[in-house]
Design a protein around this motif. Sequence first.
Motif, PDB file in Angstrom:
ATOM      1  N   THR A 217       0.841  -1.195   0.000  1.00  0.00           N
ATOM      2  CA  THR A 217       0.000   0.000   0.000  1.00  0.00           C
ATOM      3  C   THR A 217       0.875   1.243   0.000  1.00  0.00           C
ATOM      4  N   GLY A 218       0.238   2.390  -0.053  1.00  0.00           N
ATOM      5  CA  GLY A 218       0.971   3.647  -0.002  1.00  0.00           C
ATOM      6  C   GLY A 218       1.721   3.827   1.299  1.00  0.00           C
ATOM      7  N   GLN A 219       1.247   3.214   2.376  1.00  0.00           N
ATOM      8  CA  GLN A 219       1.960   3.285   3.651  1.00  0.00           C
ATOM      9  C   GLN A 219       3.246   2.467   3.608  1.00  0.00           C
ATOM     10  N   ASP A 220       3.264   1.425   2.793  1.00  0.00           N
ATOM     11  CA  ASP A 220       4.436   0.555   2.713  1.00  0.00           C
ATOM     12  C   ASP A 220       5.503   1.104   1.777  1.00  0.00           C
ATOM     13  N   VAL A 221       5.070   1.737   0.696  1.00  0.00           N
ATOM     14  CA  VAL A 221       5.987   2.114  -0.374  1.00  0.00           C
ATOM     15  C   VAL A 221       6.067   3.630  -0.471  1.00  0.00           C
ATOM     16  N   PRO A 222       7.233   4.227  -0.213  1.00  0.00           N
ATOM     17  CA  PRO A 222       7.371   5.677  -0.334  1.00  0.00           C
ATOM     18  C   PRO A 222       7.324   6.118  -1.794  1.00  0.00           C
ATOM     19  N   ALA A 223       7.119   7.405  -1.998  1.00  0.00           N
ATOM     20  CA  ALA A 223       6.966   7.929  -3.355  1.00  0.00           C
ATOM     21  C   ALA A 223       8.172   7.627  -4.232  1.00  0.00           C
ATOM     22  N   ALA A 224       9.344   7.537  -3.632  1.00  0.00           N
ATOM     23  CA  ALA A 224      10.570   7.305  -4.409  1.00  0.00           C
ATOM     24  C   ALA A 224      10.547   5.974  -5.155  1.00  0.00           C
ATOM     25  N   VAL A 225       9.725   5.034  -4.707  1.00  0.00           N
ATOM     26  CA  VAL A 225       9.689   3.727  -5.369  1.00  0.00           C
ATOM     27  C   VAL A 225       8.280   3.396  -5.870  1.00  0.00           C
ATOM     28  N   ASP A 226       7.494   4.434  -6.166  1.00  0.00           N
ATOM     29  CA  ASP A 226       6.138   4.220  -6.662  1.00  0.00           C
ATOM     30  C   ASP A 226       6.116   3.376  -7.932  1.00  0.00           C
ATOM     31  N   ASP A 227       7.157   3.512  -8.743  1.00  0.00           N
ATOM     32  CA  ASP A 227       7.174   2.799 -10.022  1.00  0.00           C
ATOM     33  C   ASP A 227       7.919   1.469  -9.949  1.00  0.00           C
ATOM     34  N   ALA A 228       8.267   1.023  -8.755  1.00  0.00           N
ATOM     35  CA  ALA A 228       8.989  -0.238  -8.623  1.00  0.00           C
ATOM     36  C   ALA A 228       8.089  -1.417  -8.984  1.00  0.00           C
ATOM     37  N   GLU A 229       8.706  -2.427  -9.566  1.00  0.00           N
ATOM     38  CA  GLU A 229       7.981  -3.656  -9.868  1.00  0.00           C
ATOM     39  C   GLU A 229       7.654  -4.366  -8.560  1.00  0.00           C
ATOM     40  N   THR A 230       6.435  -4.835  -8.414  1.00  0.00           N
ATOM     41  CA  THR A 230       6.022  -5.532  -7.204  1.00  0.00           C
ATOM     42  C   THR A 230       5.577  -6.946  -7.533  1.00  0.00           C
ATOM     43  N   VAL A 231       5.841  -7.836  -6.612  1.00  0.00           N
ATOM     44  CA  VAL A 231       5.473  -9.239  -6.742  1.00  0.00           C
ATOM     45  C   VAL A 231       4.731  -9.641  -5.477  1.00  0.00           C
ATOM     46  N   VAL A 232       3.520 -10.124  -5.622  1.00  0.00           N
ATOM     47  CA  VAL A 232       2.754 -10.629  -4.488  1.00  0.00           C
ATOM     48  C   VAL A 232       2.911 -12.144  -4.475  1.00  0.00           C
ATOM     49  N   ALA A 233       3.658 -12.648  -3.514  1.00  0.00           N
ATOM     50  CA  ALA A 233       3.952 -14.081  -3.465  1.00  0.00           C
ATOM     51  C   ALA A 233       4.411 -14.460  -2.081  1.00  0.00           C
ATOM     52  N   ASP A 234       4.184 -15.702  -1.735  1.00  0.00           N
ATOM     53  CA  ASP A 234       4.695 -16.259  -0.496  1.00  0.00           C
ATOM     54  C   ASP A 234       6.132 -16.703  -0.703  1.00  0.00           C
ATOM     55  N   ILE A 235       6.966 -16.495   0.297  1.00  0.00           N
ATOM     56  CA  ILE A 235       8.382 -16.815   0.168  1.00  0.00           C
ATOM     57  C   ILE A 235       8.614 -18.314   0.001  1.00  0.00           C
ATOM     58  N   THR A 236       7.638 -19.118   0.337  1.00  0.00           N
ATOM     59  CA  THR A 236       7.778 -20.573   0.181  1.00  0.00           C
ATOM     60  C   THR A 236       7.324 -21.056  -1.191  1.00  0.00           C
ATOM     61  N   ASP A 237       6.842 -20.150  -2.034  1.00  0.00           N
ATOM     62  CA  ASP A 237       6.421 -20.499  -3.390  1.00  0.00           C
ATOM     63  C   ASP A 237       7.658 -20.494  -4.293  1.00  0.00           C
ATOM     64  N   GLU A 238       8.238 -21.670  -4.518  1.00  0.00           N
ATOM     65  CA  GLU A 238       9.507 -21.751  -5.225  1.00  0.00           C
ATOM     66  C   GLU A 238       9.428 -21.163  -6.622  1.00  0.00           C
ATOM     67  N   ALA A 239       8.363 -21.448  -7.346  1.00  0.00           N
ATOM     68  CA  ALA A 239       8.246 -20.946  -8.712  1.00  0.00           C
ATOM     69  C   ALA A 239       8.182 -19.427  -8.734  1.00  0.00           C
ATOM     70  N   ALA A 240       7.419 -18.843  -7.809  1.00  0.00           N
ATOM     71  CA  ALA A 240       7.292 -17.389  -7.766  1.00  0.00           C
ATOM     72  C   ALA A 240       8.606 -16.730  -7.366  1.00  0.00           C
ATOM     73  N   VAL A 241       9.314 -17.316  -6.405  1.00  0.00           N
ATOM     74  CA  VAL A 241      10.594 -16.752  -5.980  1.00  0.00           C
ATOM     75  C   VAL A 241      11.617 -16.851  -7.110  1.00  0.00           C
ATOM     76  N   ARG A 242      11.655 -17.949  -7.801  1.00  0.00           N
ATOM     77  CA  ARG A 242      12.585 -18.092  -8.924  1.00  0.00           C
ATOM     78  C   ARG A 242      12.288 -17.063 -10.011  1.00  0.00           C
ATOM     79  N   GLU A 243      11.020 -16.851 -10.288  1.00  0.00           N
ATOM     80  CA  GLU A 243      10.658 -15.854 -11.295  1.00  0.00           C
ATOM     81  C   GLU A 243      11.049 -14.452 -10.845  1.00  0.00           C
ATOM     82  N   ALA A 244      10.818 -14.145  -9.565  1.00  0.00           N
ATOM     83  CA  ALA A 244      11.171 -12.830  -9.044  1.00  0.00           C
ATOM     84  C   ALA A 244      12.679 -12.595  -9.046  1.00  0.00           C
ATOM     85  N   MET A 245      13.456 -13.666  -8.939  1.00  0.00           N
ATOM     86  CA  MET A 245      14.916 -13.559  -8.861  1.00  0.00           C
ATOM     87  C   MET A 245      15.559 -13.312 -10.223  1.00  0.00           C
TER      88      MET A 245
END
Length: 261
Positions: free
Chosen positions: A37-65
Amino acid sequence: MDEPVLLTGAGGRVGRAILRGIGDEYDWRLLDREPLTGQDVPAAVDDAETVVADITDEAAVREAMEGVGAVIHLAGDPRPDAPWDSLLRNNIDGTRTVFEAAVDADVETVVFASSNHAVGHYETERAPDLYRTDDDFRLTGEELPRPSNLYGVSKAAGETLGRYYHDEYDRDVVCVRIGNLTKDHPPREYERGQAMWLSHRDCAHLFDCCLTADFDYEIVYGISDNDRKYYSLDRAKEVLGYDPQDNSAEYTFEGEPKDGR
């Protein structure tokens, strides 16, 4: 660094401190199990790529890496009283997933958020004297873990995983035993919290140092340069170039800087 930095657990307290302090210094890929949310992400990183995933999801973590230059791994269950099944799944298995993904994606640098709880029982026979300025006892990072709870056990396991992936796969790994990052001034209520206080400013700077310094495998302590301290900052200063600006002794008990600073 030309490639993005993967920040897991980006919406947590440490992640927010990092992004607010050095958010405009890097391109970020932000991973969290909940939408940010806006409380989590300061304006300086508004355009950062975000990934919603659980850290135990191996496929999602590999893709994010894929395609990142480094990873700061903060994600996990942060509760000192967390049940073992959660600690095993999130803090141990999840950390192994991150290291495995880093190896497969050829990411050389992994910064692991460890904790003061990994060495909490060094205090058992020395408290409260070691919280005071006239006590010269220091933990340096070279000592063996002595966890004070099962959460600390999970963080010690993460440090050991980091040692293994450094030795086996030549990853550059730094484990930061984070102190007391609870607010942006020292706690007034107890000596221990003042001795291990880490300001938001120094937190961001320390993790910035982890991304820019040359190291092999290190364990360092994440606190500000407090007059009261039983964690040595020598390795963080010598190896990483850490130059903390804050000191819990410079604040009154009300949490305000002395002399209007």
